[in-house]
Design a protein around this motif. Sequence first.
Motif, mmCIF file in Angstrom:
data_model
loop_
_atom_site.group_PDB
_atom_site.id
_atom_site.type_symbol
_atom_site.label_atom_id
_atom_site.label_comp_id
_atom_site.label_asym_id
_atom_site.label_seq_id
_atom_site.Cartn_x
_atom_site.Cartn_y
_atom_site.Cartn_z
ATOM 1 N N GLY B 11 0.810 -1.214 0.000
ATOM 2 C CA GLY B 11 0.000 0.000 0.000
ATOM 3 C C GLY B 11 0.840 1.260 0.000
ATOM 4 N N ILE B 14 -0.396 7.051 2.699
ATOM 5 C CA ILE B 14 0.515 7.857 3.518
ATOM 6 C C ILE B 14 1.355 6.974 4.434
ATOM 7 N N ALA B 15 0.743 5.955 5.047
ATOM 8 C CA ALA B 15 1.496 5.086 5.957
ATOM 9 C C ALA B 15 2.599 4.351 5.198
ATOM 10 N N GLU B 34 1.670 -1.244 -4.748
ATOM 11 C CA GLU B 34 0.430 -0.465 -4.768
ATOM 12 C C GLU B 34 -0.451 -0.979 -5.900
ATOM 13 N N LYS B 35 -1.742 -1.179 -5.599
ATOM 14 C CA LYS B 35 -2.626 -1.733 -6.627
ATOM 15 C C LYS B 35 -3.108 -0.678 -7.621
ATOM 16 N N GLY B 46 -10.283 14.018 3.309
ATOM 17 C CA GLY B 46 -11.011 15.283 3.302
ATOM 18 C C GLY B 46 -10.323 16.380 2.508
ATOM 19 N N VAL B 48 -7.111 17.339 5.469
ATOM 20 C CA VAL B 48 -5.993 18.082 6.034
ATOM 21 C C VAL B 48 -5.026 17.122 6.708
ATOM 22 N N ARG B 108 -5.424 13.660 -2.494
ATOM 23 C CA ARG B 108 -4.539 12.503 -2.416
ATOM 24 C C ARG B 108 -3.979 12.030 -3.748
ATOM 25 N N VAL B 140 -1.778 -7.161 -4.021
ATOM 26 C CA VAL B 140 -1.321 -8.279 -3.194
ATOM 27 C C VAL B 140 -2.541 -9.111 -2.800
ATOM 28 N N GLU B 313 -4.309 3.297 8.740
ATOM 29 C CA GLU B 313 -5.712 2.949 9.001
ATOM 30 C C GLU B 313 -5.983 1.462 8.839
ATOM 31 N N ILE B 325 -10.461 15.536 11.698
ATOM 32 C CA ILE B 325 -10.260 14.102 11.461
ATOM 33 C C ILE B 325 -8.763 13.900 11.361
ATOM 34 N N GLY B 327 -6.364 11.061 10.524
ATOM 35 C CA GLY B 327 -6.050 9.723 10.060
ATOM 36 C C GLY B 327 -4.722 9.746 9.316
ATOM 37 N N MET B 328 -4.526 10.799 8.537
ATOM 38 C CA MET B 328 -3.308 10.875 7.719
ATOM 39 C C MET B 328 -2.065 11.102 8.570
HETATM 40 C C1 LIG Z 1 -14.068 11.548 3.269
HETATM 41 C C2 LIG Z 1 -12.850 11.392 4.125
HETATM 42 C C3 LIG Z 1 -12.302 12.503 4.744
HETATM 43 C C4 LIG Z 1 -11.143 12.382 5.505
HETATM 44 N N1 LIG Z 1 -10.588 13.509 6.011
HETATM 45 C C5 LIG Z 1 -9.396 13.432 6.651
HETATM 46 C C6 LIG Z 1 -8.721 14.623 7.063
HETATM 47 O O1 LIG Z 1 -9.166 15.752 6.816
HETATM 48 N N2 LIG Z 1 -7.538 14.490 7.727
HETATM 49 C C7 LIG Z 1 -6.986 13.261 7.988
HETATM 50 O O2 LIG Z 1 -5.904 13.206 8.576
HETATM 51 N N3 LIG Z 1 -7.604 12.125 7.606
HETATM 52 C C8 LIG Z 1 -8.790 12.181 6.929
HETATM 53 N N4 LIG Z 1 -9.400 11.025 6.504
HETATM 54 C C9 LIG Z 1 -8.783 9.723 6.842
HETATM 55 C C10 LIG Z 1 -7.570 9.438 5.970
HETATM 56 O O3 LIG Z 1 -7.902 9.558 4.616
HETATM 57 C C11 LIG Z 1 -7.042 8.033 6.224
HETATM 58 O O4 LIG Z 1 -6.946 7.806 7.592
HETATM 59 C C12 LIG Z 1 -5.668 7.837 5.590
HETATM 60 O O5 LIG Z 1 -5.785 7.892 4.203
HETATM 61 C C13 LIG Z 1 -5.058 6.517 6.000
HETATM 62 O O6 LIG Z 1 -3.834 6.353 5.332
HETATM 63 P P1 LIG Z 1 -3.235 4.924 5.050
HETATM 64 O O7 LIG Z 1 -1.931 5.142 4.388
HETATM 65 O O8 LIG Z 1 -3.271 4.132 6.282
HETATM 66 O O9 LIG Z 1 -4.263 4.214 4.068
HETATM 67 P P2 LIG Z 1 -4.733 4.633 2.602
HETATM 68 O O10 LIG Z 1 -4.527 6.065 2.371
HETATM 69 O O11 LIG Z 1 -6.090 4.080 2.444
HETATM 70 O O12 LIG Z 1 -3.731 3.837 1.664
HETATM 71 C C14 LIG Z 1 -3.766 2.445 1.520
HETATM 72 C C15 LIG Z 1 -3.104 2.093 0.207
HETATM 73 O O13 LIG Z 1 -2.937 0.692 0.100
HETATM 74 C C16 LIG Z 1 -3.296 0.257 -1.183
HETATM 75 N N5 LIG Z 1 -3.676 -1.169 -1.051
HETATM 76 C C17 LIG Z 1 -4.650 -1.683 -0.247
HETATM 77 N N6 LIG Z 1 -4.697 -3.020 -0.363
HETATM 78 C C18 LIG Z 1 -3.752 -3.355 -1.257
HETATM 79 C C19 LIG Z 1 -3.341 -4.604 -1.804
HETATM 80 N N7 LIG Z 1 -3.903 -5.746 -1.432
HETATM 81 N N8 LIG Z 1 -2.349 -4.597 -2.727
HETATM 82 C C20 LIG Z 1 -1.761 -3.445 -3.113
HETATM 83 N N9 LIG Z 1 -2.112 -2.230 -2.626
HETATM 84 C C21 LIG Z 1 -3.095 -2.191 -1.700
HETATM 85 C C22 LIG Z 1 -4.414 1.176 -1.572
HETATM 86 O O14 LIG Z 1 -4.610 1.214 -2.969
HETATM 87 C C23 LIG Z 1 -3.920 2.502 -1.010
HETATM 88 O O15 LIG Z 1 -3.102 3.198 -1.894
HETATM 89 C C24 LIG Z 1 -10.556 11.108 5.715
HETATM 90 C C25 LIG Z 1 -11.115 9.988 5.121
HETATM 91 C C26 LIG Z 1 -12.237 10.114 4.313
HETATM 92 C C27 LIG Z 1 -12.780 8.898 3.643
#
Ligand SMILES: Cc1cc2nc3c(=O)[nH]c(=O)nc-3n(C[C@H](O)[C@H](O)[C@H](O)COP(=O)(O)OP(=O)(O)OC[C@H]3O[C@@H](n4cnc5c(N)ncnc54)[C@H](O)[C@@H]3O)c2cc1C
Lengths: 100, 441
Positions: B11, B14-15, B34-35, B46, B48, B108, B140, B313, B325, B327-328
Motif C-alpha cells: 500500500g 501515507i502510511a 500499490e494496486k 477530506g 488536512v 490525495r 497483493v 488505518e 479528522i 487519520g493521515m
Molecule cells: C471523506 C474522508 C475525509 C477524511 N478527512 C481526513 C482529514 O481531513 N484528515 C486526515 O488526517 N484524515 C482524513 N481522513 C482519513 C484518511 O484519509 C485516512 O486515515 C488515511 O488515508 C489513511 O492512510 P493509510 O496510508 O493508512 O491508508 P490509505 O490512504 O487508504 O492507503 C492504503 C493504500 O494501500 C493500497 N492497497 C490496499 N490493499 C492493497 C493490496 N492488497 N495490494 C496493493 N495495494 C493495496 C491502496 O490502494 C492505497 O493506496 C478522511 C477519510 C475520508 C474517507
Amino acid sequence: MKLLTLSERLGLVSYRNQAKSDIKPHIRVDTDICNSVCPHKCTTYVCPANCYTMDEDGKVHFQVEDCIECGTCMYACDQGAVDWNYPDPEIGRGVTWNFG
Amino acid sequence: MDEKFDCIIVGAGIAGLAAAMILARNNMKFLLIEKGDFAGAKNVSGGVLWGTDLARLVPEYWKEKDGGWERFINHRRLTFMDEQSTFSLDFKSSHFDEPPYSGVVVLRSKFDRWLAEKVQEAIDESDYAMESFIATNIKVDEVLMEDNKAMGIRTGDEEFHTDSVIIAEGVNNLLSRQVGLQDDYVPADHMLTGIKEVIRFDQKVLEDRFQLDGLSGMSNEFVGYATDGVEGGGFLYTNRDTISLGLVAGIKDMREKEKSPHDILNHFKEHPVIRDTIKGGEVVEYSAHVVSSGDKRVMPRQLYKDGVLLCGEAANLLINAGKAIQGMDFALRSGIIGAETIIKAKEQGDFSSRTLQEYRQALDDSYVMKDINNFQDAVHMLHSPEMYRDIPNLVCDFGRTFFTIDNQPTQKSRKLFSASVKKHSSYWDLIKIGFKGAKSL
Ligand SMILES: Cc1cc2nc3c(=O)[nH]c(=O)nc-3n(C[C@H](O)[C@H](O)[C@H](O)COP(=O)(O)OP(=O)(O)OC[C@H]3O[C@@H](n4cnc5c(N)ncnc54)[C@H](O)[C@@H]3O)c2cc1C
Ligand code: SF4
Ligand code: SF4
C-alpha cells in the motif's frame, strides 16, 4: 448551484478498464440471502454508487460496474452476503481518482 | 526476482510511503506494492494532514515551488448547524503563517503521487538503488505465512519473499484479516462512510470568498444538520482552485435510519449557508471511502505478529473528536515508527514478534495512541445524538435570539439561553453533557 443526480456524479468518476466489456467482478453478492432472510436490504440505500438496486417486486440486484471501491457494503451487510475484494488491476474495473 | 527483501510494504498511501521513505534513507532493500495505477490513484481523504511530521519525510518541503500539497491552514472554523442557521467558532491567526506549517490541505491523487516521487529519489540515493522498488498496478492477494510467520506475499501466481511485511493497506484491511490480526467480518458499528465533492471555482472567486492570501487555507468542520440526523459531521477545506466539501456518516446509523450518503450530501449542500458558500462552483469529482471513527473497539487485536506490522488505518489508527479528522498524520507517524522497528529488527537479525512488539510500545508512547486512548470519551460523545442533533440546535437557537434585534425590549442573554435550553434539552441534560464534555476534552 444545481444539485447533481447520482448518475451525473458517477459520470465524473474515472473508471479503469472502461473499454473492456468483459471485466471480472471484484465483489460477489449472494442475492439469495438478500432475497430470503435480509430484513433491511440496507445496501440498496447505503451504497454511494447505487450498485445494489431493488426491482418492483422488491428483489435485490447487484451490478459492480459503477463501484467506487469505498468499502461501505462490506460493513453494512450483516447477513454475510457480500464477498468483498479489490478489483484486479488488469481485468477488474474500479476507480482512478483525479483529485481524491 | 528470486532475491529476498528486507521488507515488503503493501500500500502506497501515507502510511506506506512514510515507511518506505525511512527504509530508503536507512539503506534497506524493500518493495513497496500499490494496486493503483500510481500512488494516490485509489485514495480519498477530506483532507488536512495535521501537524508538522511531513517535514520529517521531506525536510523543508514548503520551499518547493509546486509541490504536491494544496494550501496551508491559517484559519479554522467549527460550525454548529440547524435547519436555517450556523453558529461558528472561528479562529484565524498569522501565527500559523510560518513554516513548519501545522495543517496542510491535500488532494490525495496528487499528494501521494508527489510523495512517491520523493521516496523514489531516496531509493535512488540509497545502497539499493537498483534493488528496491515501487511497484504499481499490482494487487497483493495474500501474505504468505510459514509456521505462523510472514515470509512473503503472493500476487496472482507470483510470489515475492521477504523477512518482514508492513501492511499499510488502509481501512478496508483484507490482509490484516487474512493474517489473523483482525476479524473476518468487521461490523458497521464504529465505521463511517466518507463522501465528498471537489468543487471548482475561478481562483480569484475562491480567494475572495474564503479570504485566502497566497497559499493560506481554511478548514471548516460542521456538526448538526449537515448529516441529516445521522451520526457524523461535515467538512469544507480549501484547495488551490477547488474546495473539498463532504461529510462522514455512520454506516450502522444510516442502515437504521434508512439514509443514503449521497442524499445526505445533497441535504448538506442545500442548507442556505452552504448554498451561498458554494454558489457558482462546478463539481469536478464525486468520491466516497470508508473511514474509521476513532473508537478503539474496532481496532485489530494486535498490531504485529511474527514478521508483520500493521500501519495507518489498516490498524484503524484515526481519531475524530469533532474538531478534526486525524487519520493521515497517524498514518504518517505509524509508518515512520513501523519502519524504524523493521530497521532495528534487521540489526538484531530477529523479525519475530519479540522485536516487532517494540512497534506497539513506541506507538503507545507516541501521541498517536496517547490521543486515541485519552479521547475515547470525546469520540463517543461526538457520535451521540446530543452532539449531532441537540447541541447544534440549541446553540443555533440561542444564536438566533441573541443576534435578533426587533425593536422589542431585549432580554438578557442568560434568559435567552435558558429558553433555548428548555426548547432542545434540559438543564440537567446539559449539565450531564457539559460534565462529559469537560471530562472528555
Ligand atoms: C471523506 C474522508 C475525509 C477524511 N478527512 C481526513 C482529514 O481531513 N484528515 C486526515 O488526517 N484524515 C482524513 N481522513 C482519513 C484518511 O484519509 C485516512 O486515515 C488515511 O488515508 C489513511 O492512510 P493509510 O496510508 O493508512 O491508508 P490509505 O490512504 O487508504 O492507503 C492504503 C493504500 O494501500 C493500497 N492497497 C490496499 N490493499 C492493497 C493490496 N492488497 N495490494 C496493493 N495495494 C493495496 C491502496 O490502494 C492505497 O493506496 C478522511 C477519510 C475520508 C474517507
Ligand atoms: S444488506 Fe446484505 S443481505 Fe441485505 S440486501 Fe444488502 S447485500 Fe443483501
Ligand atoms: S464498495 Fe462501495 S461503491 Fe462498491 S458496491 Fe460496495 S458500497 Fe457500493
